[in-house]
Enzyme design. Sequence first.
Site, PDB file in Angstrom:
ATOM      1  N   GLY A   7       1.247  -1.081   0.149  1.00 24.47           N
ATOM      2  CA  GLY A   7       0.389  -0.342  -0.128  1.00 24.47           C
ATOM      3  C   GLY A   7       1.532   1.258   0.015  1.00 24.47           C
ATOM      4  N   CYS A  42      -7.432  13.004   0.843  1.00 28.99           N
ATOM      5  CA  CYS A  42      -8.100  14.468   1.599  1.00 28.99           C
ATOM      6  C   CYS A  42      -8.970  15.497   0.555  1.00 28.99           C
ATOM      7  CB  CYS A  42      -7.697  14.747   2.392  1.00 28.99           C
ATOM      8  SG  CYS A  42      -6.424  13.649   3.967  1.00 28.99           S
ATOM      9  N   ARG A 128     -13.420   7.668  -2.666  1.00 30.82           N
ATOM     10  CA  ARG A 128     -12.022   7.100  -2.133  1.00 30.82           C
ATOM     11  C   ARG A 128     -10.441   7.240  -3.286  1.00 30.82           C
ATOM     12  NH1 ARG A 128     -10.484   6.174   2.941  1.00 30.82           N
ATOM     13  NH2 ARG A 128      -9.023   5.098   2.747  1.00 30.82           N
ATOM     14  N   GLU A 173     -29.477  10.596   6.060  1.00 30.06           N
ATOM     15  CA  GLU A 173     -28.726   9.976   6.896  1.00 30.06           C
ATOM     16  C   GLU A 173     -29.855   9.187   8.032  1.00 30.06           C
ATOM     17  OE1 GLU A 173     -25.772   9.816   8.470  1.00 30.06           O
ATOM     18  OE2 GLU A 173     -26.623   8.298   9.859  1.00 30.06           O
ATOM     19  N   THR A 266       3.255  -5.846  14.526  1.00 32.60           N
ATOM     20  CA  THR A 266       1.857  -6.995  14.172  1.00 32.60           C
ATOM     21  C   THR A 266       2.211  -8.241  15.659  1.00 32.60           C
ATOM     22  OG1 THR A 266       2.470  -8.305  12.778  1.00 32.60           O
ATOM     23  CG2 THR A 266       0.895  -6.651  12.202  1.00 32.60           C
ATOM     24  N   ILE A 271       6.712  -8.289  11.263  1.00 36.24           N
ATOM     25  CA  ILE A 271       5.766  -7.953  10.194  1.00 36.24           C
ATOM     26  C   ILE A 271       5.183  -6.913  11.134  1.00 36.24           C
ATOM     27  CG2 ILE A 271       3.315  -8.206   9.456  1.00 36.24           C
ATOM     28  CD1 ILE A 271       5.846 -10.182   8.025  1.00 36.24           C
ATOM     29  N   TYR A 272       4.919  -5.184  10.264  1.00 31.92           N
ATOM     30  CA  TYR A 272       4.298  -3.893  10.970  1.00 31.92           C
ATOM     31  C   TYR A 272       2.974  -4.001   9.953  1.00 31.92           C
ATOM     32  CZ  TYR A 272       9.028  -3.854  13.422  1.00 31.92           C
ATOM     33  OH  TYR A 272       9.955  -4.288  13.864  1.00 31.92           O
ATOM     34  N   THR A 295      -4.032  12.155   9.350  1.00 34.53           N
ATOM     35  CA  THR A 295      -2.722  12.669  10.355  1.00 34.53           C
ATOM     36  C   THR A 295      -2.166  11.125  10.982  1.00 34.53           C
ATOM     37  OG1 THR A 295      -4.916  12.662  11.818  1.00 34.53           O
ATOM     38  CG2 THR A 295      -4.011  14.706  11.065  1.00 34.53           C
ATOM     39  N   VAL A 323     -11.047  18.211  11.374  1.00 33.74           N
ATOM     40  CA  VAL A 323     -11.217  19.429  11.491  1.00 33.74           C
ATOM     41  C   VAL A 323     -11.896  19.155   9.593  1.00 33.74           C
ATOM     42  CG1 VAL A 323      -9.624  19.902  10.534  1.00 33.74           C
ATOM     43  CG2 VAL A 323     -11.702  22.057  11.450  1.00 33.74           C
TER      44      VAL A 323
HETATM   45  C1  LIG Z   1     -12.640  11.916   0.752  1.00 34.29           C
HETATM   46  C2  LIG Z   1     -12.247  11.760   1.580  1.00 34.29           C
HETATM   47  C3  LIG Z   1     -11.901  13.045   2.502  1.00 34.29           C
HETATM   48  C4  LIG Z   1     -10.704  12.773   3.034  1.00 34.29           C
HETATM   49  N1  LIG Z   1     -10.876  14.478   4.028  1.00 34.29           N
HETATM   50  C5  LIG Z   1      -9.584  13.788   5.073  1.00 34.29           C
HETATM   51  C6  LIG Z   1      -9.391  15.111   5.943  1.00 34.29           C
HETATM   52  O1  LIG Z   1      -9.680  16.055   6.173  1.00 34.29           O
HETATM   53  N2  LIG Z   1      -8.434  14.691   7.363  1.00 34.29           N
HETATM   54  C7  LIG Z   1      -8.541  13.880   7.414  1.00 34.29           C
HETATM   55  O2  LIG Z   1      -7.501  13.637   8.808  1.00 34.29           O
HETATM   56  N3  LIG Z   1      -8.712  12.653   7.200  1.00 34.29           N
HETATM   57  C8  LIG Z   1      -9.247  12.957   5.569  1.00 34.29           C
HETATM   58  N4  LIG Z   1      -9.680  11.410   4.753  1.00 34.29           N
HETATM   59  C9  LIG Z   1      -8.467  10.155   5.242  1.00 34.29           C
HETATM   60  C10 LIG Z   1      -7.563  10.116   4.948  1.00 34.29           C
HETATM   61  O3  LIG Z   1      -7.085  10.239   3.397  1.00 34.29           O
HETATM   62  C11 LIG Z   1      -7.019   8.023   5.396  1.00 34.29           C
HETATM   63  O4  LIG Z   1      -7.009   8.265   6.359  1.00 34.29           O
HETATM   64  C12 LIG Z   1      -5.808   8.360   4.782  1.00 34.29           C
HETATM   65  O5  LIG Z   1      -5.884   7.807   2.659  1.00 34.29           O
HETATM   66  C13 LIG Z   1      -5.917   6.579   4.942  1.00 34.29           C
HETATM   67  O6  LIG Z   1      -4.191   6.388   4.549  1.00 34.29           O
HETATM   68  P1  LIG Z   1      -3.805   4.847   4.397  1.00 34.29           P
HETATM   69  O7  LIG Z   1      -2.198   4.772   3.981  1.00 34.29           O
HETATM   70  O8  LIG Z   1      -3.669   3.866   5.839  1.00 34.29           O
HETATM   71  O9  LIG Z   1      -4.859   3.997   4.077  1.00 34.29           O
HETATM   72  P2  LIG Z   1      -5.267   4.563   2.148  1.00 34.29           P
HETATM   73  O10 LIG Z   1      -5.460   6.075   1.532  1.00 34.29           O
HETATM   74  O11 LIG Z   1      -6.356   3.686   1.614  1.00 34.29           O
HETATM   75  O12 LIG Z   1      -3.396   3.452   1.429  1.00 34.29           O
HETATM   76  C14 LIG Z   1      -3.858   1.802   0.928  1.00 34.29           C
HETATM   77  C15 LIG Z   1      -3.423   2.195  -0.437  1.00 34.29           C
HETATM   78  O13 LIG Z   1      -2.912   0.228  -0.073  1.00 34.29           O
HETATM   79  C16 LIG Z   1      -3.535   0.130  -1.299  1.00 34.29           C
HETATM   80  N5  LIG Z   1      -3.112  -1.230  -1.349  1.00 34.29           N
HETATM   81  C17 LIG Z   1      -4.842  -2.135  -0.198  1.00 34.29           C
HETATM   82  N6  LIG Z   1      -4.489  -3.720  -0.666  1.00 34.29           N
HETATM   83  C18 LIG Z   1      -3.527  -4.264  -1.288  1.00 34.29           C
HETATM   84  C19 LIG Z   1      -2.630  -4.937  -1.812  1.00 34.29           C
HETATM   85  N7  LIG Z   1      -3.264  -6.084  -1.186  1.00 34.29           N
HETATM   86  N8  LIG Z   1      -1.597  -4.988  -2.505  1.00 34.29           N
HETATM   87  C20 LIG Z   1      -1.598  -3.053  -3.321  1.00 34.29           C
HETATM   88  N9  LIG Z   1      -1.920  -2.755  -2.345  1.00 34.29           N
HETATM   89  C21 LIG Z   1      -2.989  -2.637  -1.616  1.00 34.29           C
HETATM   90  C22 LIG Z   1      -4.639   1.023  -1.900  1.00 34.29           C
HETATM   91  O14 LIG Z   1      -5.103   0.545  -3.275  1.00 34.29           O
HETATM   92  C23 LIG Z   1      -4.623   2.165  -1.202  1.00 34.29           C
HETATM   93  O15 LIG Z   1      -3.870   2.917  -2.304  1.00 34.29           O
HETATM   94  C24 LIG Z   1     -10.224  11.149   4.021  1.00 34.29           C
HETATM   95  C25 LIG Z   1     -10.897  10.156   2.962  1.00 34.29           C
HETATM   96  C26 LIG Z   1     -11.182  10.162   1.840  1.00 34.29           C
HETATM   97  C27 LIG Z   1     -11.305   8.924   1.284  1.00 34.29           C
END
Ligand SMILES: Cc1cc2nc3c(=O)[nH]c(=O)nc-3n(C[C@H](O)[C@H](O)[C@H](O)COP(=O)(O)OP(=O)(O)OC[C@H]3O[C@@H](n4cnc5c(N)ncnc54)[C@H](O)[C@@H]3O)c2cc1C
Length: 447
Positions: A7, A42, A128, A173, A266, A271-272, A295, A323
């Site tokens: 990811g 975001c 997303r 809602e 984990t 594995i983390y 964040t 926010v």
């Molecule tokens: C519309 C929207 C608005 C948002 N606004 C805010 C905000 O204003 N403030 C805030 O703090 N947060 C906000 N968020 C939340 C924030 O975007 C997420 O918390 C953040 O992106 C999480 O990051 P992540 O890396 O954990 O997961 P993700 O962003 O979901 O990234 C995980 C990645 O892993 C990849 N992946 C998964 N499984 C596999 C696999 N088996 N093999 C290869 N790749 C894989 C996916 O394709 C993905 O790209 C928002 C989210 C959305 C959708």
Amino acid sequence: VRIGIIGCNAAGISAASAARKNDRKAEIFLVESEEVAAYSRCGLPHAISGEVTDFANLIVFPRSYYKLMRLDLRLRTTAKSIDLKEKRLVVEYEGKEECLQFDRLVLATGSNLFSPPARGMELAYHLRTIADGKGICAAAEASSSAVIVGGGLIGLEMAVALRQKGLKISLVEMLPQIAPNMLDSDMAQILQGRLEQRDIEILTGSTIQYVQREAKSSNIVLSTGSMKADLVIAATGIRPNTELARSAGLRIGESGGIWVNPRLQTSVEDIYAAGECVELLNFITGRPVLSQFGTSAVRSGRVAGTNAAGGYATMPRVLNSAVSKLFETQVGVTGLTESQAEKQGLTTISGIMGGKTKAPYYPGSKNIFAKLTFNRENMKLVGAQIIGEEEVTQRINMLSMAIKGGMTVWDLELAETCYTPPLAEPWEVSLHEASQSVLAKMKNRKN
Ligand SMILES: Cc1cc2nc3c(=O)[nH]c(=O)nc-3n(C[C@H](O)[C@H](O)[C@H](O)COP(=O)(O)OP(=O)(O)OC[C@H]3O[C@@H](n4cnc5c(N)ncnc54)[C@H](O)[C@@H]3O)c2cc1C
């Protein structure tokens, strides 16, 4: 050392950067299913509204960054399974499978979308990815109305973005209030009034039954009636993406995220995991929680990447501060709402106050509302909610620090702040005035 990261969004790229900073020689590879990596989800609503003029502007790390940091990024590549014994990751790229060897692995697989099980909702748009955002923009061009299902933060941001594009918007809602994870019903009422003033129709306590696609528009049947709209968008939440972790036999926590210790290891050595796929601990209750915010994703990514590269870092407990900007209204939260705190078994006392951001006579002074919630047993602050038109973010940040510092209602009431008419008031609403209202309540109860 060979470090693999699954990811490459907020948590994954943050883990890779931290791993590189801790080990300049490690081989680091990242696999990412999407075509684009490390962009701001975001920012998607703001690219849909047009405030951000191009989806490409959301890409935070350009290709040159990976070269500079010597990160082997493999796009359109999906991790299929993990062989823990042999330390091998099976990945698929363009229909072909390949095995990648690793010494340590970071799972940063984020979340999966959750759809309500109503018939016809499989045709709804979701938000997303950049591809989703572009799809919604294209559909919005040919639409004059939209129904948004789900009144959480993303549903609200989508409603505003599409209203700004000129569509007629209805938001549905299921619960009796909007922003249920963020606000108590009294504060949600204030927000709802403001959104309604900006022509967003809001139907709370209304469940989607089914959606019927007709020639151009859809017929949306709700528990409280029915309506027609050209565009149906589901913003009904997400669930941690733990498929890989589960099939590899990693422990899953009670909130549904991958179980990790404070170093984000984990249940299996080497594995983390980081980001939305993990379970963290709530600062106030110490209970497992999900933290679905950018964040927490970047911070936990940094912690996991540091540890995977042989460094030492721990993840703090979270308050899930958030926010959002909805038209001119800013809404923020930190810690527990009153109703969340009560559900967790705390006895609380709250104060809610409205006031001004500057001297009322000074041009441009704005309204602001703050609610503070205290634990009745020790009078420590456990949560804050603010709705206003300016500087909500830094007020929430200050109150988040106050919670983490264990501050009480008396500490907040005695806080020394600064004042000048064009910038502030001598009594700060979100600090002194909300605390004074709590102290007055306590006095009245005693008398
Ligand atoms: C519309 C929207 C608005 C948002 N606004 C805010 C905000 O204003 N403030 C805030 O703090 N947060 C906000 N968020 C939340 C924030 O975007 C997420 O918390 C953040 O992106 C999480 O990051 P992540 O890396 O954990 O997961 P993700 O962003 O979901 O990234 C995980 C990645 O892993 C990849 N992946 C998964 N499984 C596999 C696999 N088996 N093999 C290869 N790749 C894989 C996916 O394709 C993905 O790209 C928002 C989210 C959305 C959708």
